[in-house]
Design a protein around this motif. Structure first.
Motif, PDB file in Angstrom:
ATOM      1  N   VAL A   1     -30.745  17.315  56.935  1.00 56.57           N
ATOM      2  CA  VAL A   1     -31.451  16.335  58.970  1.00 56.57           C
ATOM      3  C   VAL A   1     -31.534  15.387  58.566  1.00 56.57           C
ATOM      4  CG1 VAL A   1     -32.218  16.493  60.977  1.00 56.57           C
ATOM      5  CG2 VAL A   1     -31.396  18.729  60.423  1.00 56.57           C
ATOM      6  N   ASN A   2     -31.190  14.279  58.570  1.00 56.38           N
ATOM      7  CA  ASN A   2     -32.128  12.799  58.610  1.00 56.38           C
ATOM      8  C   ASN A   2     -32.207  12.462  59.558  1.00 56.38           C
ATOM      9  OD1 ASN A   2     -29.888  11.773  60.557  1.00 56.38           O
ATOM     10  ND2 ASN A   2     -28.074  11.459  59.624  1.00 56.38           N
ATOM     11  N   LYS A   3     -33.414  11.241  59.674  1.00 56.01           N
ATOM     12  CA  LYS A   3     -34.460  11.107  60.075  1.00 56.01           C
ATOM     13  C   LYS A   3     -33.663  10.983  61.487  1.00 56.01           C
ATOM     14  CE  LYS A   3     -36.969   8.429  56.540  1.00 56.01           C
ATOM     15  NZ  LYS A   3     -37.865   7.317  56.357  1.00 56.01           N
ATOM     16  N   ASP A   4     -32.269   9.819  61.765  1.00 53.84           N
ATOM     17  CA  ASP A   4     -32.213  10.245  62.849  1.00 53.84           C
ATOM     18  C   ASP A   4     -31.633  11.085  63.743  1.00 53.84           C
ATOM     19  OD1 ASP A   4     -30.386   8.297  64.980  1.00 53.84           O
ATOM     20  OD2 ASP A   4     -29.333   9.131  65.081  1.00 53.84           O
ATOM     21  N   GLN A   5     -31.238  12.253  62.964  1.00 53.68           N
ATOM     22  CA  GLN A   5     -30.907  13.522  63.747  1.00 53.68           C
ATOM     23  C   GLN A   5     -32.270  14.312  64.104  1.00 53.68           C
ATOM     24  OE1 GLN A   5     -28.151  14.857  60.492  1.00 53.68           O
ATOM     25  NE2 GLN A   5     -26.507  13.938  62.039  1.00 53.68           N
ATOM     26  N   HIS A   6     -33.129  13.786  63.052  1.00 48.74           N
ATOM     27  CA  HIS A   6     -34.772  14.848  63.783  1.00 48.74           C
ATOM     28  C   HIS A   6     -35.205  14.713  64.349  1.00 48.74           C
ATOM     29  CE1 HIS A   6     -38.718  15.786  62.718  1.00 48.74           C
ATOM     30  NE2 HIS A   6     -37.879  16.639  62.161  1.00 48.74           N
TER      31      HIS A   6
ATOM     32  N   GLN B   1     -33.155  12.908  66.917  1.00 47.96           N
ATOM     33  CA  GLN B   1     -32.713  13.119  68.376  1.00 47.96           C
ATOM     34  C   GLN B   1     -33.129  15.224  68.416  1.00 47.96           C
ATOM     35  OE1 GLN B   1     -28.773  12.455  67.659  1.00 47.96           O
ATOM     36  NE2 GLN B   1     -28.442  10.837  66.524  1.00 47.96           N
ATOM     37  N   LEU B   2     -32.865  16.134  67.790  1.00 49.11           N
ATOM     38  CA  LEU B   2     -33.795  17.753  67.666  1.00 49.11           C
ATOM     39  C   LEU B   2     -35.000  17.497  68.546  1.00 49.11           C
ATOM     40  CD1 LEU B   2     -32.056  18.273  64.342  1.00 49.11           C
ATOM     41  CD2 LEU B   2     -30.907  19.088  66.636  1.00 49.11           C
TER      42      LEU B   2
ATOM     43  N   ILE C   1     -28.492  23.811  70.438  1.00 49.83           N
ATOM     44  CA  ILE C   1     -27.068  24.097  68.886  1.00 49.83           C
ATOM     45  C   ILE C   1     -26.228  23.399  68.767  1.00 49.83           C
ATOM     46  CG2 ILE C   1     -26.223  26.086  68.742  1.00 49.83           C
ATOM     47  CD1 ILE C   1     -28.375  27.466  70.478  1.00 49.83           C
ATOM     48  N   HIS C   2     -26.027  22.342  70.085  1.00 45.26           N
ATOM     49  CA  HIS C   2     -24.591  22.251  70.006  1.00 45.26           C
ATOM     50  C   HIS C   2     -24.829  20.750  68.679  1.00 45.26           C
ATOM     51  CE1 HIS C   2     -22.139  23.714  72.493  1.00 45.26           C
ATOM     52  NE2 HIS C   2     -23.115  23.465  73.734  1.00 45.26           N
ATOM     53  N   LEU C   3     -25.808  20.003  68.424  1.00 44.79           N
ATOM     54  CA  LEU C   3     -26.001  18.680  68.037  1.00 44.79           C
ATOM     55  C   LEU C   3     -26.541  19.782  66.231  1.00 44.79           C
ATOM     56  CD1 LEU C   3     -26.321  16.007  66.963  1.00 44.79           C
ATOM     57  CD2 LEU C   3     -29.155  16.484  67.698  1.00 44.79           C
ATOM     58  N   GLY C   4     -26.612  21.268  66.011  1.00 47.37           N
ATOM     59  CA  GLY C   4     -26.731  21.665  64.970  1.00 47.37           C
ATOM     60  C   GLY C   4     -25.729  21.851  64.657  1.00 47.37           C
ATOM     61  N   GLN C   5     -24.604  22.483  65.013  1.00 39.58           N
ATOM     62  CA  GLN C   5     -23.263  22.355  64.656  1.00 39.58           C
ATOM     63  C   GLN C   5     -22.906  21.564  64.283  1.00 39.58           C
ATOM     64  OE1 GLN C   5     -21.714  24.012  68.167  1.00 39.58           O
ATOM     65  NE2 GLN C   5     -22.225  26.422  68.454  1.00 39.58           N
ATOM     66  N   THR C   6     -23.402  19.813  63.824  1.00 45.92           N
ATOM     67  CA  THR C   6     -22.013  18.363  63.622  1.00 45.92           C
ATOM     68  C   THR C   6     -23.296  18.828  62.057  1.00 45.92           C
ATOM     69  OG1 THR C   6     -23.782  17.356  64.709  1.00 45.92           O
ATOM     70  CG2 THR C   6     -22.098  17.677  65.911  1.00 45.92           C
TER      71      THR C   6
END
Length: 450
Positions: free
Chosen positions: A216-221, A223-224, A237-242
């Protein structure tokens, strides 16, 4: 070694095995049952005792791998009894803790003689997980490090008695964990349609991210974290799948001979591949993936090696340890197959992962139902007709003498699949770079099936 492919608390005597052999032969006929290793009349030397032990281990494995014998109540009843007698545990009611991915424990009331399926059903009932979703999950034996890290020891086998298995280890480091048992994220939607299934999948995704198994990068972190604060589990979960390595199992650091002997490697299994993070002797890091569709076959072997003490004395029970290796034959380029070996105490778990990936791919290729596959996997062993045999490499272990040829090859080849080149360019998800290369797949399962 038998105690590595079967639970470590197995300790079967030759007379017990001979009694089982006679029972099976009487029930199913001599032409079905593997030959029982002949007994020698004279006193055996230590080397002959070891050879005899190996022969008995191979006999047990041959029975276990036979679709008819391995699934028989006679054989499984024998295994249940052997596990209890070895540990001197009578049949009685007990409580057993099963851990979820978030660390929460589910306590179930079971019998000491309950097998893996029985315990899994008890957990599902306690969680209110629908029967049709039970097969999407499995029980795994894990060891927790002092730093909270998890080492996946193995997936509990159908014949295993979870209570006996965990009790025999006599260590608080070991736990039984509930985790999803499929690889294709497309089946997440089946699980997420149910509230309990959604919670289990969400807890696993959060845990894998926290452990660093999912990158996970900072931006994704950010969002999560936002989705987590909103309680948006499906979106989380949908974001995790990417994200990279979603749904992978990460193994402990180990050693490989690819691209050079003695390289340190971190192996992860997922997305129908084994992913390698390799540290070369020159300290350079490389990453590559070996697709299961390009593996011709694989095997797991064990050998006893002296514990490093500055001597070269032969092994004794007090001075030896078991070395496990997973080796697979991989199509690196057109007409060039190469064996790649991983030396790891988790070699059996890696093999189990590969086999379950192949099972899913074969079902998908034939247009079958993954739900039926998972239910069969939950209920017992999967019987594949000869026309649908894929890479079938169960964790049958050999203890080869380095001075002689290995007695048994521990894998079978693809019986209905032939090699063919499919591309002249590297796949983005396959081995790439100077030392990592592989452009070809097996006819019958190609990149479109992944």
């Amino acid at each position: 070694m038998l105690e590595q492919s079967f639970p470590a608390h197995f300790n079967l005597l030759p007379l017990q095995l001979l009694g089982l052999h006679e029972q099976i032969k009487k029930e199913y006929g001599s032409n079905v049952v593997p030959a029982f290793p002949p007994k020698k009349i004279f006193t055996l030397t230590p080397a002959e005792v070891e050879q005899r032990r190996e022969q008995l281990e191979k006999y047990m494995q041959a029975v276990r791998q036979d679709p008819l014998l391995g699934a028989s109540e006679m054989f499984n009843s024998f295994l249940r009894k052997a596990q209890q007698e070895t540990q001197q545990i009578p049949t009685e009611e007990v409580v057993l803790d099963i851990c979820l991915s978030n660390g929460q424990k589910v306590t179930v009331n079971i019998l000491t003689s309950d097998q893996t399926e029985d315990v899994l059903d008890a957990v599902a009932t306690k969680l209110d997980l629908p029967d049709e979703l039970v097969g999407y999950f499995s029980l795994f034996l894990v060891r927790e490090g002092v730093d909270g890290s998890l080492t996946f020891v193995r997936k509990l086998q159908e014949f295993e008695l979870p209570y006996v298995s965990i009790t025999s280890l006599r260590s608080s480091e070991f736990h039984i964990v509930l985790r999803k048992s499929y690889w294709d994220m497309a089946y997440d939607s089946d699980v997420m349609d149910n509230r309990v299934g959604l919670n289990l999948l969400y807890a696993q995704t959060v845990s894998d991210i926290e452990r660093g198994w999912i990158l996970v990068n900072k931006d994704q972190h950010r969002q999560l974290k936002s989705l987590q604060e909103k309680g948006s589990k499906k979106e989380f979960i949908h974001l995790g799948q990417t994200l990279k390595y979603y749904g992978y199992i990460k193994f402990d650091p180990c050693i490989t001979d690819f691209p050079e002997k003695g390289c340190q490697v971190i192996v992860s299994a997922g997305n129908n591949e084994l992913n390698f993070h390799v540290k070369l002797p020159n300290e350079q890091m490389k990453e590559g993936s070996f697709k299961v569709t390009r593996m011709r076959c694989w095997r797991v072997t064990s050998s006893q090696v002296p514990i490093a003490n500055g001597t070269t004395n032969p092994c004794s029970s007090a001075k030896c340890e078991v070395k496990l290796e997973l080796a697979f034959e991989y199509l690196m380029s057109k007409d060039r197959l190469q064996w790649v070996t991983i030396t790891s105490q988790q070699a059996i778990m890696m093999s189990i992962c590969l086999q379950s990936m192949v099972d899913e791919l074969m079902v998908k290729k034939s247009g079958g139902s993954i739900k039926k596959l998972l239910r069969k996997r939950h209920n017992g062993s999967i019987h594949r007709p000869d026309s649908q045999q894929a890479v079938k490499s169960p964790p049958l272990l050999d203890s080869p003498d380095p001075n002689r040829e290995q007695i048994v090859k521990l894998s079978t080849k693809l019986s209905s699949v032939s090699l063919r080149g499919i591309s002249a360019s590297n796949s983005a998800n396959d081995i790439s770079g100077n030392d990592f290369h592989g452009n070809y797949a097996f006819e019958g399962i190609g990149d479109d099936d992944l």
